[in-house]
Design a protein around this motif. Structure first.
Motif, PDB file in Angstrom:
ATOM      1  N   PHE A  13       0.797  -1.132   0.129  1.00  0.00           N
ATOM      2  CA  PHE A  13       0.012  -0.112  -0.015  1.00  0.00           C
ATOM      3  C   PHE A  13       0.740   1.231   0.022  1.00  0.00           C
ATOM      4  CE2 PHE A  13      -3.266  -2.779   2.398  1.00  0.00           C
ATOM      5  CZ  PHE A  13      -4.108  -2.854   1.185  1.00  0.00           C
ATOM      6  N   THR A 172      -7.104 -11.645   5.411  1.00  0.00           N
ATOM      7  CA  THR A 172      -6.497 -10.253   5.131  1.00  0.00           C
ATOM      8  C   THR A 172      -6.313 -10.549   3.595  1.00  0.00           C
ATOM      9  OG1 THR A 172      -5.338  -8.287   5.831  1.00  0.00           O
ATOM     10  CG2 THR A 172      -4.274 -10.629   5.726  1.00  0.00           C
ATOM     11  N   VAL A 280     -11.552   3.964   1.852  1.00  0.00           N
ATOM     12  CA  VAL A 280     -10.249   3.659   1.602  1.00  0.00           C
ATOM     13  C   VAL A 280      -9.473   4.917   1.828  1.00  0.00           C
ATOM     14  CG1 VAL A 280      -8.718   3.053  -0.243  1.00  0.00           C
ATOM     15  CG2 VAL A 280     -11.117   2.151  -0.238  1.00  0.00           C
ATOM     16  N   SER A 284      -6.509   3.716   6.961  1.00  0.00           N
ATOM     17  CA  SER A 284      -7.387   2.269   6.975  1.00  0.00           C
ATOM     18  C   SER A 284      -6.531   1.148   6.278  1.00  0.00           C
ATOM     19  CB  SER A 284      -8.797   2.325   6.386  1.00  0.00           C
ATOM     20  OG  SER A 284      -8.569   2.552   5.011  1.00  0.00           O
ATOM     21  N   THR A 285      -5.794   1.349   5.358  1.00  0.00           N
ATOM     22  CA  THR A 285      -5.109   0.524   4.613  1.00  0.00           C
ATOM     23  C   THR A 285      -4.255  -0.380   5.441  1.00  0.00           C
ATOM     24  OG1 THR A 285      -3.407   1.780   3.813  1.00  0.00           O
ATOM     25  CG2 THR A 285      -5.360   1.406   2.393  1.00  0.00           C
ATOM     26  N   ALA A 291      -8.876  -3.974   4.180  1.00  0.00           N
ATOM     27  CA  ALA A 291      -8.783  -4.099   2.800  1.00  0.00           C
ATOM     28  C   ALA A 291      -9.917  -5.283   2.363  1.00  0.00           C
ATOM     29  CB  ALA A 291      -7.436  -4.619   2.380  1.00  0.00           C
ATOM     30  N   SER A 295     -13.521  -4.347   0.480  1.00  0.00           N
ATOM     31  CA  SER A 295     -13.354  -4.848  -0.968  1.00  0.00           C
ATOM     32  C   SER A 295     -14.747  -5.642  -0.892  1.00  0.00           C
ATOM     33  CB  SER A 295     -12.332  -5.757  -1.348  1.00  0.00           C
ATOM     34  OG  SER A 295     -10.993  -5.061  -1.314  1.00  0.00           O
ATOM     35  N   ILE A 366     -11.755  -6.170  -5.670  1.00  0.00           N
ATOM     36  CA  ILE A 366     -10.228  -5.919  -5.427  1.00  0.00           C
ATOM     37  C   ILE A 366      -9.564  -4.923  -6.108  1.00  0.00           C
ATOM     38  CG2 ILE A 366      -7.947  -7.004  -5.066  1.00  0.00           C
ATOM     39  CD1 ILE A 366      -9.323  -9.430  -4.132  1.00  0.00           C
ATOM     40  N   PHE A 369     -10.584  -1.469  -5.139  1.00  0.00           N
ATOM     41  CA  PHE A 369      -9.864  -1.026  -3.968  1.00  0.00           C
ATOM     42  C   PHE A 369      -8.559  -0.692  -4.316  1.00  0.00           C
ATOM     43  CE2 PHE A 369      -7.560  -1.711  -0.266  1.00  0.00           C
ATOM     44  CZ  PHE A 369      -8.152  -1.199   0.869  1.00  0.00           C
ATOM     45  N   SER A 370      -7.811  -1.427  -5.112  1.00  0.00           N
ATOM     46  CA  SER A 370      -6.441  -1.265  -5.573  1.00  0.00           C
ATOM     47  C   SER A 370      -6.356   0.160  -6.173  1.00  0.00           C
ATOM     48  CB  SER A 370      -5.882  -2.506  -6.368  1.00  0.00           C
ATOM     49  OG  SER A 370      -5.952  -3.677  -5.773  1.00  0.00           O
ATOM     50  N   VAL A 373      -6.479   3.012  -3.700  1.00  0.00           N
ATOM     51  CA  VAL A 373      -5.434   3.062  -3.010  1.00  0.00           C
ATOM     52  C   VAL A 373      -4.255   3.969  -3.986  1.00  0.00           C
ATOM     53  CG1 VAL A 373      -3.281   1.957  -2.263  1.00  0.00           C
ATOM     54  CG2 VAL A 373      -5.495   1.031  -1.559  1.00  0.00           C
TER      55      VAL A 373
END
Length: 400
Positions: A13, A172, A280, A284-285, A291, A295, A366, A369-370, A373
């Protein structure tokens, strides 16, 4: 510093550089989605101090306040400037863009780069507030820091993300490789000292010090409101979050709100914690399991997830009286109903229990989410040509 190509390189991250143009476009996108409140332009502009104004909910609250209610005041954040080897932090560039936004809409809003925990920063900010505005209507406290030096003792305290009482195994996502990997992670319980240190860093002590300093200098206007932004989250993340060391700090934050209310009753002031929904953020990461949870939540809700900007609109509408306060039985302002709705949590729980390496792409978003970030660092932002060199050496916005 000369113009150069900036790529999203890093570990997991953590990215080493941020993209100035991407950060600017990110703020532009946020400001474009904020509509002025009815009658706000003809009324008196409120004055606010936002502690933690450059990222996450603090950034969203600042942009929303400026765009919706013509907010004036000061934002405080702690960002690294550009160097010969590295760009500035993303918050540095986001602050430049937010200051430009404030200037364009005629809002007298300044930004101070400094350690919010330090007495020197408090003195500087309060002197500027007194000189420019004579007092404030709102204090928004949105600080997520790994460590804090106590101004009274000089001792530095380090926060930890651990359970309390017993260890815990959780699912996770590991982002350290080329692709995210689902795995189990064992989390050791915190010692009493680690728990106390986390409360020292992330609890309500510094929030109260800011309010006390403002009161001592007679800078609190009648009807003053202060809000510390917080989070409760799902039962799925409770062992590591709400029931862990961070949760102990959040409980202290809520107790501090009660203490502040009693202290400020003489000017009709109020102190609240605002329980926001999942998002996000760079903070939080770092929390195990979050994560994966976010997601999966995105997999259930899709575009119906409430962004920090959307929740910040709701926050300001309630604080200004445009809408009634939505508080729970413990006096906490709640903006997380969309996340904790029973049907939503039922669906996320099912996915959490059933998720495997084989079906994770179908159950969790995901890729989204990625991307979020990377957007924190100014990458994957629409309208930016990442093949074009850009200038990273941009100056901090100087207070007027």
């Amino acid at each position: 510093m000369t113009e150069r190509l900036i790529a999203p390189k890093g570990r997991g991250f953590l990215l080493f550089d941020s993209h100035p143009a991407g950060c600017v476009n990110l703020v532009a996108d946020m400001r474009a989605r904020v509509q002025p409140a009815a009658g706000a332009s003809s009324g008196k502009r409120p004055v606010a101090l936002v502690i933690g104004s450059s990222a996450g909910y603090g950034l969203a609250t600042t942009i929303t306040g400026i765009g919706r209610y013509g907010l004036q005041g000061i934002g405080v954040c702690f960002e690294r400037p550009p160097t010969d080897r590295r760009t500035a932090t993303a918050g540095w560039y986001r602050t430049i863009a937010t200051a430009q936004f404030a200037d364009e809409v005629g809002s007298d809003f300044s930004f101070i780069n400094g350690d919010a925990f330090a007495d020197d920063t408090k003195d500087h900010v309060l002197q500027l507030l007194a000189k420019k505005f004579g007092g404030i209507d709102y204090l928004i406290y949105s600080v997520a820091a790994p460590r804090r030096t106590d101004p009274l003792t000089g001792q530095t305290h380090q926060s930890v993300i651990q359970t309390i009482g017993a260890g815990y195994s959780t699912k996770t996502l590991d982002f350290s490789g080329e692709t995210p990997v689902l795995k189990d992670l064992w989390i050791e319980p915190a010692t009493d000292a680690e728990r106390a240190d986390t409360v020292k860093v992330m609890g309500g002590e510094d929030w109260a010090l800011w309010v006390d300093a403002l009161a001592e200098r007679d800078l609190l206007r009648p009807g003053f409101s202060t809000v510390a932004l917080s989070y409760i989250g799902s039962h799925l993340t409770a062992p590591i979050y709400r029931e862990g060391t961070i949760g102990a700090a959040k409980a202290h934050l809520e107790d501090t709100a009660t203490t502040l209310c009693d202290k400020l009753d003489w000017i009709g002031a109020r102190a609240l914690t605002s329980v926001n929904g999942a998002a996000v953020t760079q903070a939080s990461t770092a929390i195990p399991g979050i994560a994966l949870y976010i997601s999966l939540l995105r997999g259930v809700l899709g575009e119906n997830m409430h962004s920090p900007l959307t929740q910040s609109v709701e926050l300001w509408d309630q604080l200004t009286g445009a809408r009634p306060l939505n508080v729970d039985t413990e006096g906490r302002l709640r903006l997380d109903g969309w996340e904790l709705h029973p049907f939503v949590q039922e669906q996320v729980t099912k996915r959490w229990k059933n998720v495997t390496a084989d079906n994770i792409d179908a159950l969790a978003d995901i890729d989204w989410f990625s991307g979020e970030v990377r957007r924190l660092y100014g990458f994957d932002v629409a309208g930016v040509d990442y093949t074009t060199p850009c200038e990273p050496d941009l100056p901090w916005p100087t207070p007027a």
